[in-house]
Structures are given as structure tokens and as C-alpha cells.
Design an enzyme around this catalytic site. Structure first.
Site, PDB file in Angstrom:
ATOM      1  N   MET A  17       0.771  -1.254  -0.156  1.00 17.27           N
ATOM      2  CA  MET A  17      -0.090  -0.125  -0.107  1.00 17.27           C
ATOM      3  C   MET A  17       0.816   1.414  -0.081  1.00 17.27           C
ATOM      4  O   MET A  17       0.486   2.133  -0.685  1.00 17.27           O
ATOM      5  CB  MET A  17      -0.968  -0.050   1.221  1.00 17.27           C
ATOM      6  CG  MET A  17      -1.936  -1.083   0.969  1.00 17.27           C
ATOM      7  SD  MET A  17      -3.277  -0.611  -0.084  1.00 17.27           S
ATOM      8  CE  MET A  17      -3.920   1.034   0.567  1.00 17.27           C
ATOM      9  N   PHE A 108     -10.115   3.032   1.835  1.00 21.95           N
ATOM     10  CA  PHE A 108     -10.050   4.151   1.024  1.00 21.95           C
ATOM     11  C   PHE A 108     -10.806   4.011  -0.154  1.00 21.95           C
ATOM     12  O   PHE A 108     -10.946   5.011  -0.824  1.00 21.95           O
ATOM     13  CB  PHE A 108      -8.707   4.308   0.941  1.00 21.95           C
ATOM     14  CG  PHE A 108      -7.762   4.993   2.024  1.00 21.95           C
ATOM     15  CD1 PHE A 108      -8.054   6.397   2.367  1.00 21.95           C
ATOM     16  CD2 PHE A 108      -7.141   4.321   2.711  1.00 21.95           C
ATOM     17  CE1 PHE A 108      -7.302   6.754   3.454  1.00 21.95           C
ATOM     18  CE2 PHE A 108      -6.275   4.596   3.790  1.00 21.95           C
ATOM     19  CZ  PHE A 108      -6.351   6.185   4.106  1.00 21.95           C
ATOM     20  N   HIS A 135      -9.422 -11.724   1.837  1.00 21.53           N
ATOM     21  CA  HIS A 135      -8.180 -11.022   1.532  1.00 21.53           C
ATOM     22  C   HIS A 135      -7.145 -12.003   1.378  1.00 21.53           C
ATOM     23  O   HIS A 135      -7.105 -13.267   1.362  1.00 21.53           O
ATOM     24  CB  HIS A 135      -7.630 -10.199   2.669  1.00 21.53           C
ATOM     25  CG  HIS A 135      -8.518  -8.799   2.966  1.00 21.53           C
ATOM     26  ND1 HIS A 135      -9.861  -8.819   3.419  1.00 21.53           N
ATOM     27  CD2 HIS A 135      -8.462  -7.611   2.568  1.00 21.53           C
ATOM     28  CE1 HIS A 135     -10.214  -7.560   3.606  1.00 21.53           C
ATOM     29  NE2 HIS A 135      -9.114  -6.781   2.978  1.00 21.53           N
ATOM     30  N   LYS A 139      -1.911 -10.800   4.617  1.00 19.98           N
ATOM     31  CA  LYS A 139      -2.773  -9.809   5.583  1.00 19.98           C
ATOM     32  C   LYS A 139      -2.534 -10.407   6.985  1.00 19.98           C
ATOM     33  O   LYS A 139      -2.695 -11.688   7.378  1.00 19.98           O
ATOM     34  CB  LYS A 139      -4.006  -9.504   5.432  1.00 19.98           C
ATOM     35  CG  LYS A 139      -4.816  -8.715   6.144  1.00 19.98           C
ATOM     36  CD  LYS A 139      -6.430  -8.523   5.490  1.00 19.98           C
ATOM     37  CE  LYS A 139      -7.021  -7.299   6.307  1.00 19.98           C
ATOM     38  NZ  LYS A 139      -6.353  -6.071   6.635  1.00 19.98           N
ATOM     39  N   THR A 146     -12.117  -3.036   7.710  1.00 24.90           N
ATOM     40  CA  THR A 146     -13.334  -2.672   7.101  1.00 24.90           C
ATOM     41  C   THR A 146     -14.512  -3.546   7.513  1.00 24.90           C
ATOM     42  O   THR A 146     -15.492  -3.027   7.843  1.00 24.90           O
ATOM     43  CB  THR A 146     -13.198  -2.899   5.320  1.00 24.90           C
ATOM     44  OG1 THR A 146     -12.145  -2.088   5.084  1.00 24.90           O
ATOM     45  CG2 THR A 146     -14.353  -2.550   4.829  1.00 24.90           C
TER      46      THR A 146
END
Length: 249
Positions: A17, A108, A135, A139, A146
Site C-alpha cells: 500500500m 479508502f 483477503h 494480511k 473494514t
């Protein structure tokens, strides 16, 4: 901040990210990428940044954000793991620094924010609800930020509507197959190679179901929201949880 150029540094710049955020800032009008920082780096004055974008790991994020706040630098945070206790500590610190803004954003992607907004609207109409998030296997946290945020929003909407708990006759679940409980909502996490991010919110009532689903196929989907956060954080002093507050959703 300069009226024309926002100076931005990225913490966690070599991560998936963080590197995407660096590219987005470099390509954005009215922004200049002035610093890239990673684990073990001396943050110092963050290369003179006006705004820091923070994509690290849950263990490091509170200290990174505190470092920025102490120096009067606004922060846009995409790292998950912000517990109520951590948020309370951050709010206390930020209250001592007038004008400093911190955005904690569980997601986002504009579509994900709309998904949460739609879920809030639907929550009071359905007897049953569950959340499934999928995911990539790299992760580190589960459930995702979220999913936890979505469950909190749904749970609060159900409480406000006076709804009872979702019906569930399960009495034996020694291995936790029914998922984590977040504000009374079952949340299930899948970690699968090939995935980036997907979330499904499943509502059920007599004779019907409603599924709200959002997919991110590439991390570029998060970057318009990151840039909106960078543009808006200075005009939102204090701690804000959720980009939707900036977008008036």
C-alpha cells in the site's frame, strides 16, 4: 501548508500500500512526495512534510502517528488495529495539539465506503445479517478493519432500530465456525492466494436475502481515497474515523 503544494511523506513506503501511495502522490496535482520511510528509519521531521500517509503494521502505527502529532504534522492512517483504547489515547494526545488532524480510515476505496453506507441503510430492515471478508494470505490481522467497521455500523443501526439479535440456534461451536462477534454481527475471514480484497454483507428476512458486495482487484482502487484524505485532513482537526466523514456520506 503551502496554498499550492501539499508536501507529503509516506511511512511504510516499501510496502504494497505504501508504494502505491507514493506513486499516487507523485502523480497527483498539487502534491509533492518529499519523504519515504520504512521500519527502522529515523522519522525525524518527516522530511518537512505537511501531511504523512501512514501504512505500516498495527504494532508500529500508534508510535508513528504519535511522532507526527507531536511535531504538528497531519496524518492519514491506513493501518488497521486501532482499538478503542488506542483511539482514546490518540484523541487525548491530539487534543493537546490544536489544529492537527488525524484520519483513521478502515478503507479508502470509494466503493467500500458506499458499501458501508448502504449496509447502514439496510440494517434496520432485516432480521439476519452476517459479514464475510476475503483477503490475500499476507494480511496479518483478522477480521479486516473494514469488516470490523462495517459490523460496528450495522450493529449500531440495529440497536437504534430496536432489533433483537440475529436468530441463531447454534449451541455448540468449539472451533469458532460461526465467526467472530463484532457488535452482535458474525464476521467471517477468508485468506486466499489470488485475492486482494472482497467483502460481502449478507442480509436475510422472510422469503428474501440482500447481498452487498465490494471487490478491489488492485490497490490502485484505494488511491483516490488516499488522495482525498491528504487533501482534507488539514481542514478536519482532531481524530476522524472513516473517510466517509470527509466525503459527507
Amino acid at each position: 501548508m503551502s496554498e499550492s503544494i501539499v508536501r507529503v511523506s509516506v511511512v511504510g513506503a516499501s510496502g504494497r500500500m505504501g508504494s502505491a501511495a507514493c506513486r499516487a502522490v507523485e502523480g497527483a496535482e498539487g502534491m509533492e512526495l518529499v519523504g519515504r520511510f520504512d521500519a527502522g528509519d529515523d522519522l525525524g521531521d518527516l522530511a518537512g512534510a505537511d501531511v504523512v500517509v501512514e501504512f505500516s503494521v498495527p504494532e508500529a502505527s500508534p508510535a508513528n502517528v504519535a511522532h507526527c502529532v507531536e511535531r504538528g504534522i497531519h496524518v492519514v492512517v491506513g493501518t488497521t488495529g486501532w482499538t478503542p483504547e488506542r483511539l482514546a489515547s490518540l484523541e487525548e494526545q491530539v487534543s493537546l495539539h490544536d489544529g492537527v488532524g488525524v484520519l483513521i480510515a478502515p478503507n479508502f476505496a470509494i466503493g467500500a465506503i458506499l458499501m458501508m453506507s448502504f449496509a447502514r441503510q439496510a440494517a434496520r430492515f432485516y432480521e439476519s445479517v452476517e459479514v464475510v471478508e476475503l483477503h490475500h494470505p499476507d494480511k496479518v490481522d483478522a477480521p479486516s478493519g473494514t469488516a470490523a467497521r462495517t459490523a460496528e455500523i450495522i450493529g449500531a443501526a440495529r440497536d437504534e432500530a430496536g432489533l433483537p439479535a440475529s436468530p441463531d440456534a447454534t449451541t455448540q461451536d468449539p472451533d469458532g465456525a460461526r465467526g467472530a462477534q463484532v457488535h452482535g454481527v458474525s464476521v467471517h475471514s477468508v485468506r486466499l492466494r489470488g485475492m486482494v480484497a472482497r467483502q460481502e454483507v449478507l442480509f436475510g428476512g422472510e422469503g428474501e436475502t440482500l447481498t452487498i458486495r465490494h471487490d478491489s482487484f488492485d490497490r490502485t482502487s484505494f488511491m483516490p481515497g488516499v488522495l482525498e484524505g491528504v487533501r482534507g485532513v488539514a481542514s478536519h482537526p482532531g481524530v476522524t474515523v472513516g473517510l466517509e466523514k470527509y466525503l459527507q456520506m
